[in-house]
Design a protein around this motif. Structure first.
Motif, mmCIF file in Angstrom:
data_model
loop_
_atom_site.group_PDB
_atom_site.id
_atom_site.type_symbol
_atom_site.label_atom_id
_atom_site.label_comp_id
_atom_site.label_asym_id
_atom_site.label_seq_id
_atom_site.Cartn_x
_atom_site.Cartn_y
_atom_site.Cartn_z
ATOM 1 N N MET A 64 -18.586 -2.856 13.660
ATOM 2 C CA MET A 64 -17.859 -3.059 12.420
ATOM 3 C C MET A 64 -18.639 -2.355 11.318
ATOM 4 O O MET A 64 -19.837 -2.107 11.458
ATOM 5 N N GLY A 65 -17.966 -2.007 10.242
ATOM 6 C CA GLY A 65 -18.687 -1.308 9.200
ATOM 7 C C GLY A 65 -17.826 -0.996 7.997
ATOM 8 O O GLY A 65 -16.710 -1.504 7.842
ATOM 9 N N GLU A 66 -18.370 -0.113 7.150
ATOM 10 C CA GLU A 66 -17.657 0.357 5.963
ATOM 11 C C GLU A 66 -17.369 1.840 6.147
ATOM 12 O O GLU A 66 -18.267 2.614 6.490
ATOM 13 N N TYR A 67 -16.133 2.206 5.925
ATOM 14 C CA TYR A 67 -15.675 3.551 6.221
ATOM 15 C C TYR A 67 -14.925 4.121 5.013
ATOM 16 O O TYR A 67 -14.484 3.383 4.134
ATOM 17 N N VAL A 68 -14.774 5.435 5.037
ATOM 18 C CA VAL A 68 -13.900 6.116 4.094
ATOM 19 C C VAL A 68 -12.792 6.756 4.911
ATOM 20 O O VAL A 68 -13.065 7.475 5.891
ATOM 21 N N GLY A 69 -11.563 6.468 4.553
ATOM 22 C CA GLY A 69 -10.477 6.977 5.361
ATOM 23 C C GLY A 69 -9.233 7.308 4.576
ATOM 24 O O GLY A 69 -9.075 6.923 3.410
ATOM 25 N N ASP A 70 -8.366 8.043 5.241
ATOM 26 C CA ASP A 70 -7.042 8.380 4.727
ATOM 27 C C ASP A 70 -6.073 7.406 5.380
ATOM 28 O O ASP A 70 -5.689 7.572 6.542
ATOM 29 N N LEU A 71 -5.730 6.351 4.657
ATOM 30 C CA LEU A 71 -4.923 5.269 5.216
ATOM 31 C C LEU A 71 -3.446 5.534 4.983
ATOM 32 O O LEU A 71 -3.020 5.799 3.854
ATOM 33 N N ARG A 72 -2.695 5.458 6.058
ATOM 34 C CA ARG A 72 -1.257 5.746 6.011
ATOM 35 C C ARG A 72 -0.489 4.641 6.733
ATOM 36 O O ARG A 72 -1.058 3.846 7.477
ATOM 37 N N ASP A 73 0.822 4.643 6.520
ATOM 38 C CA ASP A 73 1.661 3.657 7.201
ATOM 39 C C ASP A 73 1.765 3.953 8.691
ATOM 40 O O ASP A 73 1.953 3.047 9.495
ATOM 41 N N GLY A 74 1.641 5.238 9.062
ATOM 42 C CA GLY A 74 1.600 5.607 10.465
ATOM 43 C C GLY A 74 0.163 5.691 10.925
ATOM 44 O O GLY A 74 -0.638 4.789 10.692
ATOM 45 N N MET B 190 0.829 -1.188 0.000
ATOM 46 C CA MET B 190 0.000 0.000 0.000
ATOM 47 C C MET B 190 0.869 1.245 0.000
ATOM 48 O O MET B 190 1.945 1.274 0.609
ATOM 49 N N ALA B 191 0.432 2.269 -0.684
ATOM 50 C CA ALA B 191 1.163 3.519 -0.712
ATOM 51 C C ALA B 191 1.193 4.129 0.685
ATOM 52 O O ALA B 191 0.404 3.781 1.564
ATOM 53 N N GLN B 192 2.076 5.103 0.914
ATOM 54 C CA GLN B 192 2.197 5.712 2.219
ATOM 55 C C GLN B 192 0.930 6.452 2.618
ATOM 56 O O GLN B 192 0.625 6.588 3.789
ATOM 57 N N GLN B 193 0.169 6.948 1.651
ATOM 58 C CA GLN B 193 -1.059 7.668 1.945
ATOM 59 C C GLN B 193 -2.085 7.349 0.872
ATOM 60 O O GLN B 193 -1.773 7.379 -0.318
ATOM 61 N N MET B 194 -3.347 7.042 1.274
ATOM 62 C CA MET B 194 -4.353 6.660 0.292
ATOM 63 C C MET B 194 -5.741 6.865 0.883
ATOM 64 O O MET B 194 -6.053 6.342 1.955
ATOM 65 N N ILE B 195 -6.560 7.664 0.204
ATOM 66 C CA ILE B 195 -7.943 7.849 0.621
ATOM 67 C C ILE B 195 -8.789 6.806 -0.094
ATOM 68 O O ILE B 195 -8.813 6.746 -1.329
ATOM 69 N N THR B 196 -9.474 5.969 0.683
ATOM 70 C CA THR B 196 -10.181 4.833 0.087
ATOM 71 C C THR B 196 -11.289 4.350 1.010
ATOM 72 O O THR B 196 -11.315 4.682 2.201
ATOM 73 N N ASN B 197 -12.209 3.560 0.472
ATOM 74 C CA ASN B 197 -13.184 2.833 1.283
ATOM 75 C C ASN B 197 -12.503 1.628 1.907
ATOM 76 O O ASN B 197 -11.628 1.004 1.278
ATOM 77 N N PHE B 198 -12.898 1.286 3.109
ATOM 78 C CA PHE B 198 -12.390 0.058 3.712
ATOM 79 C C PHE B 198 -13.437 -0.502 4.662
ATOM 80 O O PHE B 198 -14.296 0.213 5.174
#
Length: 260
Positions: free
Chosen positions: A59-69, A1-9
């Motif tokens: 639990m659910g479905e979210y939209v987030g800014d996923l990062r390594d930190g 995964m990239a260091q930063q990614m806005i995605t559904n999860f």
């Protein structure tokens, strides 16, 4: 995964922790990216708009800014509450324990394969009060490989035979058939019923389970076997497990339907 990614999860909330005066750290097990820690700014302020969607045992479905930190949640698309787990101290304890096991077994930011679905199924069964102690046993047995302890449960570790009575040997890392019991004087001397369920649980898909019925004596013996393995081979003593032991509910089903 990239260091930063806005995605559904898709995520299961594993735990929450207060951070600073008004913020919170929340760890999710995500279906796509493994465990990730999220920084939730203002989560402890009155009127925080996502407060209801970020409660424990959701639990659910979210939209987030996923990062390594630290990652961030932008919005919540849908959420499911495990209401019975939230309201029942015993169910809460079992759910917390299985989530703790997964959290300890796998590092953050790495995919966990089938464990997202298996944990989802475990929590759904516990929430329905379907033999919570036995569901926890299934998770414990199947999680051993992640801890570097994968006992041989297909057949005898010495000769591979599958047609004789078995016992469990920690020294040999799995089953010993009756022909080789003499090799380990400290084998666990488990009943054949306990060995049967130990083997069955090691490959059980919880998504296909609607009920689990095991006699109380056999369930107690399974508990003994797994305690031996986790104490001696894994070396793990979680607070959530100690709490269950203190409740004394490992050895007694929560409702009559869990008995034969």
């Amino acid at each position: 995964m990239a260091q930063q990614m806005i995605t559904n999860f898709n995520g299961i909330l594993l735990f929450r922790r207060d951070y600073r005066e008004r913020d919170m750290l929340i760890k999710f097990l995500t279906a796509e990216y493994g465990k990730k820690m999220f920084f939730i700014r203002g989560a402890r302020r009155r009127g925080f708009k996502m407060a209801a969607e970020l409660l424990p045992f959701t639990m659910g479905e979210y939209v987030g800014d996923l990062r390594d930190g630290l990652s961030f949640i932008n919005s919540v698309k849908s959420v499911q509450y495990f209401e019975n787990i939230s309201q029942d101290i015993a169910l809460n304890a079992y759910a917390t324990y299985v989530m703790n096991l997964l959290d300890v077994a796998y590092p953050d930011n790495q995919p966990v394969g089938r464990w997202y679905q298996q944990l989802t199924s475990a929590l759904q069964l516990i929430d329905q009060n379907v033999a919570p102690a036995l569901v926890a046993n299934v998770v414990e047995i199947q999680m051993l490989g992640a801890f570097g302890v994968a006992p041989e449960l297909r057949g005898c570790t010495v000769c591979g035979r599958t047609d004789l009575p078995f016992d469990f040997s920690e020294s040999y890392g799995g089953l010993l058939c009756q022909q080789h019991w003499h090799l380990d004087p400290h084998r666990l001397r488990a009943s054949q019923a306990a060995i049967f369920y130990l083997r069955q649980f090691s490959v059980l898909d919880l998504a296909k389970v609607h009920s689990i019925k095991v006699k109380p004596n056999t369930a107690a013996e399974l508990r003994r076997i797994l305690d031996e393995i986790y104490n001696n081979s894994v070396g793990l003593r979680l607070k959530s497990k100690r709490f269950i032991d203190q409740m004394g509910s490992w050895y007694q089903p929560l409702k009559p339907r869990d008995e034969d």
